[in-house]
Design an enzyme around this catalytic site. Structure first.
Site, PDB file in Angstrom:
ATOM      1  N   LYS A 110      -4.282  15.863  -8.000  1.00  0.00           N
ATOM      2  CA  LYS A 110      -3.287  15.841  -9.075  1.00  0.00           C
ATOM      3  C   LYS A 110      -2.590  17.197  -9.213  1.00  0.00           C
ATOM      4  O   LYS A 110      -1.413  17.267  -9.566  1.00  0.00           O
ATOM      5  CB  LYS A 110      -3.940  15.436 -10.397  1.00  0.00           C
ATOM      6  CG  LYS A 110      -4.413  13.991 -10.436  1.00  0.00           C
ATOM      7  CD  LYS A 110      -3.268  12.998 -10.249  1.00  0.00           C
ATOM      8  CE  LYS A 110      -3.719  11.568 -10.498  1.00  0.00           C
ATOM      9  NZ  LYS A 110      -2.624  10.580 -10.314  1.00  0.00           N
ATOM     10  N   ASP A 135       0.862  -1.173   0.000  1.00  0.00           N
ATOM     11  CA  ASP A 135       0.000   0.000   0.000  1.00  0.00           C
ATOM     12  C   ASP A 135       0.900   1.225   0.000  1.00  0.00           C
ATOM     13  O   ASP A 135       1.587   1.498   0.987  1.00  0.00           O
ATOM     14  CB  ASP A 135      -0.886  -0.020   1.245  1.00  0.00           C
ATOM     15  CG  ASP A 135      -1.782   1.207   1.369  1.00  0.00           C
ATOM     16  OD1 ASP A 135      -1.696   2.103   0.506  1.00  0.00           O
ATOM     17  OD2 ASP A 135      -2.559   1.268   2.342  1.00  0.00           O
ATOM     18  N   VAL A 136       0.919   1.976  -1.099  1.00  0.00           N
ATOM     19  CA  VAL A 136       1.871   3.080  -1.215  1.00  0.00           C
ATOM     20  C   VAL A 136       1.571   4.217  -0.255  1.00  0.00           C
ATOM     21  O   VAL A 136       2.420   5.086  -0.037  1.00  0.00           O
ATOM     22  CB  VAL A 136       1.964   3.619  -2.661  1.00  0.00           C
ATOM     23  CG1 VAL A 136       2.498   2.548  -3.606  1.00  0.00           C
ATOM     24  CG2 VAL A 136       0.617   4.158  -3.140  1.00  0.00           C
ATOM     25  N   TYR A 191     -10.279  14.516  -7.223  1.00  0.00           N
ATOM     26  CA  TYR A 191      -9.236  13.933  -8.075  1.00  0.00           C
ATOM     27  C   TYR A 191      -8.346  15.016  -8.679  1.00  0.00           C
ATOM     28  O   TYR A 191      -7.113  14.927  -8.643  1.00  0.00           O
ATOM     29  CB  TYR A 191      -9.906  13.108  -9.181  1.00  0.00           C
ATOM     30  CG  TYR A 191      -8.959  12.560 -10.214  1.00  0.00           C
ATOM     31  CD1 TYR A 191      -8.212  11.409  -9.965  1.00  0.00           C
ATOM     32  CD2 TYR A 191      -8.819  13.186 -11.456  1.00  0.00           C
ATOM     33  CE1 TYR A 191      -7.345  10.904 -10.927  1.00  0.00           C
ATOM     34  CE2 TYR A 191      -7.971  12.685 -12.418  1.00  0.00           C
ATOM     35  CZ  TYR A 191      -7.229  11.544 -12.149  1.00  0.00           C
ATOM     36  OH  TYR A 191      -6.369  11.044 -13.103  1.00  0.00           O
TER      37      TYR A 191
END
Length: 263
Positions: free
Chosen positions: A173, A70-71, A169
């Site tokens: 980003k 899990d990053v 989202y």
């Protein structure tokens, strides 16, 4: 130290490359692209263990290695880096931050300005920004020993052209783009470049599978190339940023969407 020693850039077939979220969709295209160029590829997965091992079988066990992590969890990322180094006998020198917290590109079902919650933003920020920070920090020591590193983040052209207001989202980003640029300033003296590739809607990934076909047609007609970019075409840009051809390029955001957005 000579300029040649300072700027020594590893060829793609000399690199150990981590693709986060590398088992499905865009991640699988990235894994295949690097493996095809002779790189040794770590196919990272979180929930897609079966798909990751199937992809490794396709690419060859001598070329690819699947590791679950899990990053967003730094301890899990550190364990991934240790396992990768033990397996390939060399540090990870290229990181492609592709992993995406569960998300569906469906404009009709998106949270609106009235309904979106901070929890939505928090989840996306953890996936995009915390994930990239964790992999970068885990990679730094190994990259410094090589005096070489490539960090590639995956962004979106919605930052430049928010035609569909995916608030959480897109904000995540945008924050990742800022981190990309600040990391490039911090890590440049160590021979590490940090760049972003920003795609539009790709035909087709798990995240874009819910997009109506009519939307793909509208996008295709709006691009100079009259087509929707594919995951494999997007992956080509990652090969450029990882290759010696981009040795003087850092802190940049390359939009790869068939010319829909001019950056």
């Amino acid at each position: 130290m000579t300029e040649q020693q300072i700027q020594r850039a590893l060829e793609l077939n000399e690199q150990v490359v981590l693709i986060t979220g590398g088992a499905r969709g865009l991640g699988a295209a990235l894994s295949r692209a690097f493996a095809a160029q002779g790189a040794q590829v770590i196919v990272n997965y979180h929930k897609s263990e079966e798909a990751a091992h199937a992809l490794v079988a396709e690419l060859g066990a001598d070329r690819a290695f699947a590791i679950g992590a899990d990053v967003t969890d730094r301890q899990s990322v550190d364990q991934l880096f240790s396992a990768a180094r033990a397996h390939f006998g060399a540090p990870i020198c290229t990181v492609v931050n592709n992993a995406l917290i569960d998300f569906t590109f469906n404009g009709d079902a998106r949270p609106t300005a009235e309904t979106i919650t901070w929890a939505d933003f928090d989840a996306q920020l953890r996936g995009s920004v915390a994930g990239a920070l964790n992999t970068t920090q885990a990679a730094i020591d190994g990259m410094r020993t090589l005096n070489f590193g490539r960090i590639i983040t995956v962004g979106t052209n919605l930052v430049q052209n928010p035609v569909v207001p995916y608030h959480d989202y897109t904000a995540a980003k945008a924050a990742l783009l800022a981190l990309t640029r600040t990391l490039s300033a911090d890590l440049g003296p160590d021979g590490v470049t940090v760049n972003m590739i920003s795609g539009g809607l790709l035909r087709t990934t798990d995240a874009s599978a819910a997009t109506p076909e009519a939307v793909f047609d509208i996008i295709a007609e709006s691009t100079p190339l009259r087509k929707v970019t594919t995951p494999s075409e997007f992956a080509d840009a990652a090969l450029f940023f990882a290759s010696p051809w981009s040795r003087a390029v850092t802190g940049q955001n390359l939009v790869v969407d068939g010319g829909l957005v001019k950056n």
